[in-house]
Design a protein around this motif. Sequence first.
Motif, PDB file in Angstrom:
ATOM      1  N   LEU A 123     -17.500  12.190  -2.995  1.00  0.00           N
ATOM      2  CA  LEU A 123     -15.973  11.682  -3.062  1.00  0.00           C
ATOM      3  C   LEU A 123     -15.854  10.344  -3.062  1.00  0.00           C
ATOM      4  O   LEU A 123     -14.828   9.895  -3.916  1.00  0.00           O
ATOM      5  CB  LEU A 123     -15.205  12.646  -2.079  1.00  0.00           C
ATOM      6  N   VAL A 124     -16.354   9.849  -2.130  1.00  0.00           N
ATOM      7  CA  VAL A 124     -16.238   8.190  -2.122  1.00  0.00           C
ATOM      8  C   VAL A 124     -16.849   7.777  -3.370  1.00  0.00           C
ATOM      9  O   VAL A 124     -16.219   6.664  -3.628  1.00  0.00           O
ATOM     10  CB  VAL A 124     -16.935   7.670  -0.591  1.00  0.00           C
ATOM     11  N   SER A 153     -18.608  14.193   1.210  1.00  0.00           N
ATOM     12  CA  SER A 153     -17.808  13.217   1.525  1.00  0.00           C
ATOM     13  C   SER A 153     -18.288  11.999   0.961  1.00  0.00           C
ATOM     14  O   SER A 153     -17.717  11.075   0.289  1.00  0.00           O
ATOM     15  CB  SER A 153     -17.652  13.105   3.085  1.00  0.00           C
ATOM     16  N   HIS A 154     -19.672  11.754   0.922  1.00  0.00           N
ATOM     17  CA  HIS A 154     -20.313  10.492  -0.005  1.00  0.00           C
ATOM     18  C   HIS A 154     -20.169  10.863  -1.391  1.00  0.00           C
ATOM     19  O   HIS A 154     -19.777   9.612  -2.105  1.00  0.00           O
ATOM     20  CB  HIS A 154     -21.830  10.868   0.333  1.00  0.00           C
ATOM     21  N   ARG A 196     -21.575  18.986   4.347  1.00  0.00           N
ATOM     22  CA  ARG A 196     -20.423  18.576   4.199  1.00  0.00           C
ATOM     23  C   ARG A 196     -20.464  17.060   4.154  1.00  0.00           C
ATOM     24  O   ARG A 196     -19.807  16.297   3.515  1.00  0.00           O
ATOM     25  CB  ARG A 196     -19.663  18.728   5.393  1.00  0.00           C
ATOM     26  N   SER A 197     -21.552  16.268   4.678  1.00  0.00           N
ATOM     27  CA  SER A 197     -21.727  14.795   4.506  1.00  0.00           C
ATOM     28  C   SER A 197     -21.790  14.370   3.166  1.00  0.00           C
ATOM     29  O   SER A 197     -21.352  13.273   2.583  1.00  0.00           O
ATOM     30  CB  SER A 197     -22.553  14.275   5.468  1.00  0.00           C
TER      31      SER A 197
END
Length: 97
Positions: free
Chosen positions: A10-11, A7-8, A3-4
């Motif tokens: 996506l950013v 998110s990275h 999951r991390s």
Amino acid sequence: MPRSHMSHLLVLALALQLSACAHQSTPQLDLRFGDAVRLAMAQQVLNPAAARNQTPANGLDGPSARAVMDRYRASFVEPNGQAQQPVQFMLGGSVGK
């Protein structure tokens, strides 16, 4: 994929899109930037040469203008020379009368 990492990614994707938008040129908009403000200001000026006009404005003299304003303000204290009537409410009602 953890999951991390999602998110990275996506950013990172968002940052790339924002940087691409920042580097785009808008020559058609840049040429006309501020036109609306300048037009609005020009439309609000009725007579641009009015500052050079030295003739006094027609109107009331000081004591007469003061008397008019005093009467105007006093009209809100007691309109038409009458005190306000109190507001009355009737709750309930009469049955059979």
